[in-house]
Motif scaffolding. Sequence first.
Motif, mmCIF file in Angstrom:
data_model
loop_
_atom_site.group_PDB
_atom_site.id
_atom_site.type_symbol
_atom_site.label_atom_id
_atom_site.label_comp_id
_atom_site.label_asym_id
_atom_site.label_seq_id
_atom_site.Cartn_x
_atom_site.Cartn_y
_atom_site.Cartn_z
ATOM 1 N N UNK A 88 0.826 -1.224 -0.005
ATOM 2 C CA UNK A 88 0.070 0.164 0.027
ATOM 3 C C UNK A 88 0.824 1.355 0.144
ATOM 4 N N UNK A 89 2.028 0.999 0.246
ATOM 5 C CA UNK A 89 3.058 2.412 0.206
ATOM 6 C C UNK A 89 3.635 2.563 -1.280
ATOM 7 N N UNK A 90 4.310 3.783 -1.429
ATOM 8 C CA UNK A 90 4.738 4.065 -2.597
ATOM 9 C C UNK A 90 3.985 3.846 -3.927
ATOM 10 N N UNK A 95 -0.778 2.809 -9.107
ATOM 11 C CA UNK A 95 0.187 2.159 -9.525
ATOM 12 C C UNK A 95 1.360 1.766 -8.208
ATOM 13 N N UNK A 96 1.706 0.445 -7.928
ATOM 14 C CA UNK A 96 2.889 0.332 -6.949
ATOM 15 C C UNK A 96 4.199 0.623 -7.655
ATOM 16 N N UNK A 97 4.692 1.587 -7.462
ATOM 17 C CA UNK A 97 5.963 2.067 -8.200
ATOM 18 C C UNK A 97 7.345 1.801 -7.393
ATOM 19 N N UNK A 103 7.099 -6.665 -13.785
ATOM 20 C CA UNK A 103 5.853 -5.655 -13.668
ATOM 21 C C UNK A 103 4.649 -6.310 -14.225
ATOM 22 N N UNK A 104 3.549 -5.907 -13.645
ATOM 23 C CA UNK A 104 2.270 -6.559 -14.142
ATOM 24 C C UNK A 104 1.325 -5.631 -14.530
ATOM 25 N N UNK A 409 11.999 -7.605 -16.366
ATOM 26 C CA UNK A 409 13.097 -8.229 -16.977
ATOM 27 C C UNK A 409 12.601 -8.860 -18.302
ATOM 28 N N UNK A 410 11.416 -9.328 -18.055
ATOM 29 C CA UNK A 410 10.905 -9.538 -19.543
ATOM 30 C C UNK A 410 10.028 -8.703 -20.299
ATOM 31 N N UNK A 411 10.235 -7.356 -20.065
ATOM 32 C CA UNK A 411 9.552 -6.355 -20.854
ATOM 33 C C UNK A 411 8.989 -5.321 -19.671
ATOM 34 N N UNK A 412 8.921 -4.012 -20.148
ATOM 35 C CA UNK A 412 8.194 -3.110 -19.107
ATOM 36 C C UNK A 412 6.988 -2.889 -19.560
ATOM 37 N N UNK A 413 6.267 -2.527 -18.120
ATOM 38 C CA UNK A 413 4.630 -2.131 -18.343
ATOM 39 C C UNK A 413 4.578 -0.717 -18.630
ATOM 40 N N UNK A 414 3.678 -0.299 -19.367
ATOM 41 C CA UNK A 414 3.276 1.144 -19.674
ATOM 42 C C UNK A 414 1.917 1.416 -19.196
ATOM 43 N N UNK A 415 1.688 2.560 -18.287
ATOM 44 C CA UNK A 415 0.216 2.911 -17.963
ATOM 45 C C UNK A 415 -0.056 4.259 -18.571
ATOM 46 N N UNK A 416 -0.992 4.454 -19.144
ATOM 47 C CA UNK A 416 -1.389 5.629 -19.725
ATOM 48 C C UNK A 416 -2.545 6.255 -18.744
ATOM 49 N N UNK A 417 -2.404 7.470 -18.077
ATOM 50 C CA UNK A 417 -3.272 8.082 -17.407
ATOM 51 C C UNK A 417 -3.531 9.581 -17.685
#
Length: 532
Positions: A88-90, A95-97, A103-104, A409-417
């Motif tokens: 619940x932090x950060x 999104x938990x950064x 990443x998921x 490691x197997x690819x980055x997750x990108x989030x549009x906000x």
Amino acid sequence: MLEQRTRRRSLKFFRKRLRPPWLLNSPVRTTALVLAVVSVGFLLWISWESQDFERPQPRIDSSRRPFAPTQALDPSRLRLLPKEKHSQLFRYNGLWLFPKKQCECQNVNHPGNYNYQDAYNPSDVEAVKARRQREFWHFQRREGLPRPPMLVAQPNLPFSYPILGVEVMPLHTVQIPGLALSGSGASTNQIILKASLGTLNSLADTPDDVVQGRGGNSLIISTNDLELLNFILQHVTYTSTVFRLSAVDIVSMELGNQVARFPVTIRHPITPILYDPGPERKISSLVTVATKTFLRYHKLQILLRSIRDHYPDLRVIVADDNAQPEKIDDPLVEQYTMPFGKGWFAGRNLAVSQVTTKYILWVDDDYIFTNDTRIDRLVDVLEKTDLDVVGGRVGGNLFQFKLLLEPGEDGDCIHWRAGSFHPLPDFPSCVVTSGVVNFFLAHTHKLLSVGFDPKLQRVAHSEFFIDGLGSLLVGSCSDVGIGHQPKSPISDPKEATAERSYRGFRANTQEQVRFKLALHFFKNHLKCFTRG
């Protein structure tokens, strides 16, 4: 008066009677008196110290008493926050950064969210991943990734040394500041300095047995004279021996088993690309308008007339991939034709490549300049901040979005906000964000450095800002705007036919969507995309 005189005589008489005879008119009477007083005071202090009674003690707050080193520590006290609390932090925008191996993306089946590898046939995924990983390693090597390992200082080192800021050009020499030894207690001090991408030396003039290894990767300084040792250290030099545009050498400084490490950055300065705005620094000397047109000359002509109404001397570049180009009769418009239907981003590349001013103002061919199209305000923002791109309103709408990247490691997750990160200092109407609408002013050389992927022929917008993530700093200002030509009924048959044809090209097919997803998976090393 008589009473005062009598009183003074009486006091004088008593002083003489009370004064010991051996002090009367003695030249040492003052010294003797001082010694007597000191002696009495000392005896009283000894007597007080020997008394066995409780003296007032300072009050101690037991709750703040330091931990006793001899006290055994309960291992159960050394524990981390529970996972449910830690998670619940950060958080930012849900999104938990926080650093993690993978990443998921949640709800990838939700409309607008994508798992990029789904664009491929399942039987092809592993082969595509292998090719992508090979290209990714090549990219990392060229970019100097991963970065050098973190440096952790040992406790209580006797050295002083630079921790940041030592920089040298390839093949150049720099003097290393801040090297010193505070004292080791040894009869002979031997300091060993080591480098891997350069050589070490000292400007100090000393015998060869004091400084050994001059001009090599290892410099040994041996002397029992601490002043001489520090003089030598103050004049140690580093010479880069490898021509690299950007690299980091980790230099070590050793004294017995004590080792300090610090970075020396090897970097070639970037050659400036400057644009002369002329002595008057007019908007027309600073800005060029660029647009891409396809099948809609009637819209383009309205745009050009509005530009002339507000900026009569502004140069305009038009990239045109119509099947039958129509000549534009305007001496300040440069029209560049392309093969039919070459595409949206290919046209952008062509238009930007012909700009010779410091800034480029990008607009769509169906926009219209208004009194709110204050280019000078956007120029002021770019001149006074470190933004690369700044956008405005279109038709009263302020379109801005954030792109949040989670490495994996197997690819980055990108989030549009939707929205922005924070206000832009000194500009109350502006914010910092990741992407804006197709009305923006940008540094020409920054746009050229990112470019527009010509594989994206039809609908594409956020793709450019994804490519520029980490390279472009983007802002948006609500006090500058441009109009959007109304979609009113068209009476002219030729224009109506052109609009119908345009809508057919503008629509994304399922195959085109799959192509864009596969492109992001491979080219941008992305795993998934969410929109929220």
